[in-house]
Design an enzyme around this catalytic site. Sequence first.
Site, PDB file in Angstrom:
ATOM      1  N   CYS A   4      36.408  42.459  40.515  1.00 41.58           N
ATOM      2  CA  CYS A   4      37.141  43.721  40.413  1.00 41.58           C
ATOM      3  C   CYS A   4      36.709  44.667  41.539  1.00 41.58           C
ATOM      4  O   CYS A   4      35.533  44.993  41.673  1.00 41.58           O
ATOM      5  CB  CYS A   4      36.875  44.346  39.045  1.00 41.58           C
ATOM      6  SG  CYS A   4      37.514  46.014  38.910  1.00 41.58           S
ATOM      7  N   HIS A  46      34.052  48.475  32.937  1.00 43.96           N
ATOM      8  CA  HIS A  46      35.317  47.784  33.232  1.00 43.96           C
ATOM      9  C   HIS A  46      36.186  47.714  31.975  1.00 43.96           C
ATOM     10  O   HIS A  46      35.875  47.011  31.024  1.00 43.96           O
ATOM     11  CB  HIS A  46      35.079  46.370  33.776  1.00 43.96           C
ATOM     12  CG  HIS A  46      36.362  45.686  34.148  1.00 43.96           C
ATOM     13  ND1 HIS A  46      36.866  45.689  35.431  1.00 43.96           N
ATOM     14  CD2 HIS A  46      37.270  45.034  33.382  1.00 43.96           C
ATOM     15  CE1 HIS A  46      38.028  45.055  35.446  1.00 43.96           C
ATOM     16  NE2 HIS A  46      38.302  44.644  34.220  1.00 43.96           N
ATOM     17  N   ASN A  86      49.228  53.982  35.663  1.00 43.54           N
ATOM     18  CA  ASN A  86      50.195  52.880  35.610  1.00 43.54           C
ATOM     19  C   ASN A  86      49.762  51.920  34.516  1.00 43.54           C
ATOM     20  O   ASN A  86      48.717  51.286  34.618  1.00 43.54           O
ATOM     21  CB  ASN A  86      50.251  52.166  36.962  1.00 43.54           C
ATOM     22  CG  ASN A  86      50.957  53.010  38.016  1.00 43.54           C
ATOM     23  OD1 ASN A  86      51.946  53.677  37.722  1.00 43.54           O
ATOM     24  ND2 ASN A  86      50.454  52.999  39.224  1.00 43.54           N
ATOM     25  N   HIS A  97      42.361  53.398  35.602  1.00 43.84           N
ATOM     26  CA  HIS A  97      42.154  54.545  36.487  1.00 43.84           C
ATOM     27  C   HIS A  97      43.302  55.524  36.325  1.00 43.84           C
ATOM     28  O   HIS A  97      44.431  55.133  36.025  1.00 43.84           O
ATOM     29  CB  HIS A  97      42.029  54.105  37.952  1.00 43.84           C
ATOM     30  CG  HIS A  97      43.156  53.246  38.428  1.00 43.84           C
ATOM     31  ND1 HIS A  97      43.239  51.902  38.144  1.00 43.84           N
ATOM     32  CD2 HIS A  97      44.269  53.537  39.148  1.00 43.84           C
ATOM     33  CE1 HIS A  97      44.330  51.397  38.679  1.00 43.84           C
ATOM     34  NE2 HIS A  97      44.982  52.375  39.282  1.00 43.84           N
TER      35      HIS A  97
END
Length: 128
Positions: A4, A46, A86, A97
């Site tokens: 990531c 994460h 999104n 995020h």
Amino acid sequence: MEDCIFCKIIKGDIPSKTVFEDDVVKVFLDVNPNTEGHMLVVPKKHITDFTEMDDETLTHIHHVIKDMKELIYDKLGAIGLKIVNNYGCEQLVKHYHVHLIPVYKEGTFEYPYVSSDNLDEILDKLTK
Ligand code: 5GP
Ligand code: ZN
């Protein structure tokens, strides 16, 4: 998570223009900004999306967003802010995020792209 990109930024393995950081989140300038000062608020843990997030982290992220709004208004002279996550589609980085995209002029906002040549200058404005 190993592959990531945001985990790598959080670990410091990839450099970023950090605007703010605490134990829970890191805020850094987007490398491909829609407007000057476009930044990402990213939890250090994460998590793919908000449906997986505990309430405490969600609340904390929104407190940080409030603080960043003050910074963006005071230091950059924005008059508005697009607060974008999104979810479900168009999420390229699968680490949760929130985009904070400053708006400088009233009117139709069409998500333009601006130059990333002046990220250091923008960071100075935000942090000095
Ligand atoms: P998404 O489409 O997942 O909501 O947006 C991901 C965002 O991350 C994009 O706006 C993209 O420019 C930004 N981004 C991708 N890789 C990097 C990187 O290595 N550093 C920074 N600062 N931003 C990145
Ligand atoms: Zn990650």
